[in-house]
Design an enzyme around this catalytic site. Sequence first.
Site, PDB file in Angstrom:
ATOM      1  N   LYS A  45       0.850  -1.199   0.000  1.00 44.97           N
ATOM      2  CA  LYS A  45       0.000   0.000   0.000  1.00 44.97           C
ATOM      3  C   LYS A  45       0.881   1.243   0.000  1.00 44.97           C
ATOM      4  O   LYS A  45       1.882   1.315   0.713  1.00 44.97           O
ATOM      5  CB  LYS A  45      -0.912  -0.010   1.222  1.00 44.97           C
ATOM      6  CG  LYS A  45      -1.943   1.113   1.237  1.00 44.97           C
ATOM      7  CD  LYS A  45      -2.907   0.929   2.402  1.00 44.97           C
ATOM      8  CE  LYS A  45      -3.844   2.117   2.561  1.00 44.97           C
ATOM      9  NZ  LYS A  45      -4.753   2.265   1.421  1.00 44.97           N
ATOM     10  N   CYS A 135      -3.936   7.845  -8.327  1.00 48.05           N
ATOM     11  CA  CYS A 135      -4.973   8.050  -7.306  1.00 48.05           C
ATOM     12  C   CYS A 135      -5.790   9.290  -7.648  1.00 48.05           C
ATOM     13  O   CYS A 135      -5.243  10.396  -7.728  1.00 48.05           O
ATOM     14  CB  CYS A 135      -4.321   8.200  -5.937  1.00 48.05           C
ATOM     15  SG  CYS A 135      -5.507   8.376  -4.595  1.00 48.05           S
ATOM     16  N   LYS A 173       2.385   3.495 -12.353  1.00 45.95           N
ATOM     17  CA  LYS A 173       0.960   3.170 -12.343  1.00 45.95           C
ATOM     18  C   LYS A 173       0.171   4.317 -12.961  1.00 45.95           C
ATOM     19  O   LYS A 173       0.218   5.447 -12.474  1.00 45.95           O
ATOM     20  CB  LYS A 173       0.481   2.893 -10.917  1.00 45.95           C
ATOM     21  CG  LYS A 173      -0.921   2.293 -10.847  1.00 45.95           C
ATOM     22  CD  LYS A 173      -1.248   1.865  -9.428  1.00 45.95           C
ATOM     23  CE  LYS A 173      -2.558   1.095  -9.357  1.00 45.95           C
ATOM     24  NZ  LYS A 173      -2.861   0.651  -7.976  1.00 45.95           N
TER      25      LYS A 173
END
Length: 415
Positions: A45, A135, A173
Amino acid sequence: MADLGINFAGIESPNPFWLASAPPTNMGSMIERAFDAGWGGAVWKTLGEPIVNVSSRLASIDHGAMRMIGLNNIELITDRPLEVNLKEVYQCKKKYPNNAVIVSLMVESKREAWHEIVKRTQDTGCDGFELNFGCPHGMSERGMGSAMGQVPEYTCMVTEWVKEVAEIPVIVKLTPNVTNIVPPAKAAMKGGADAVSLINTINSIMGVDLETMIPHPNVNGKAAHGGYCGPAVKPIALNMVSELARDPEFNIPISGIGGISTWRDAVEFMLLGAGNVQVCTAVMHYGYRIVEDMIDGLNSYLDEKGFASVNDIIGKSVDRVTDWGDLDLNYVVKAHVNEEHCIRCNLCYIACEDGAHQSFEFVESNGHRYPRVIEEECVGCNLCALVCPSPGAIEMQRRDDGTNPQTWRERTSGQ
């Protein structure tokens, strides 16, 4: 039995199934239990400066009896101290040397901040980094997450900063909250990324409570947009993975993420170019042990198809994906009703009559009333087959002889 081992961008893993950076990888004890269950790797995480999360954090969409076909998440990066996380990364990697331990990172857009966290993290012995440029909530308002991934120049710049000090592979990502996934992916590659992973979550609000009129999830009477994931996002993820895989100028590995729940989902991603897959929502729903069925199913599939290694299927379907203008306009299929399988529910008739091309009529056969296709009206759209609840009752049958294929590009160019 086929070999499930992979080498993804220089990172060895006993199988292609990794846990995505998310609540299931929040701490070392969780990842260790996942490795015991059979997961080949895990992306820790996201580490950064500890933050304070809100409550509640999750909302979902159900479909009939199926729960959580889509999940919305407004949880941010780790709220645990960096020193604690780094200690656990070190211990986990030492205990499980054959599993891939990747650490997700996100800090403010300063070169020295990225250098510091990269140096400290790689001292743990982890196998690689994943830079969180995806995110879409909370961190993006601070100039991080998708605020980085939506601007190719920023993606390239920060990747370059990381590569200046990274001694292990770097995965970027990517956010799906862009109109075209190719430019940010190429920017990551230009910055020196060893691989990319996609998709991160999609901007979303999951719904509104009609009694209180407060959107979900309720945080003391208010709500915020969050990241959408789960089975419902899989088609979007497959498209974006395939867009990169079929771009001739993009040539670094792809880690597939988005709605993967079964071995079948994983195989689809790999056929469309993913070198491995990452799973999150399905684990949050059903637990770590789903990987057992994934491993068994993938093994059986590879054996059935005669593949010696999972690596042999990567990209097998990429050349089957093209642009609309390159599809054969002269390929013709028509729907056909097989009466022996028809349960006479008439859903095909209703769907076609009200939602397609009015291509059905009814006929009497063996003392019963059956739907029948009016072939001259049928355009082969597939809708009737899609709504039919009885397997084999409707099939799409080819009607052209295949001797005169022609695409729209060829037709408009006079070929």
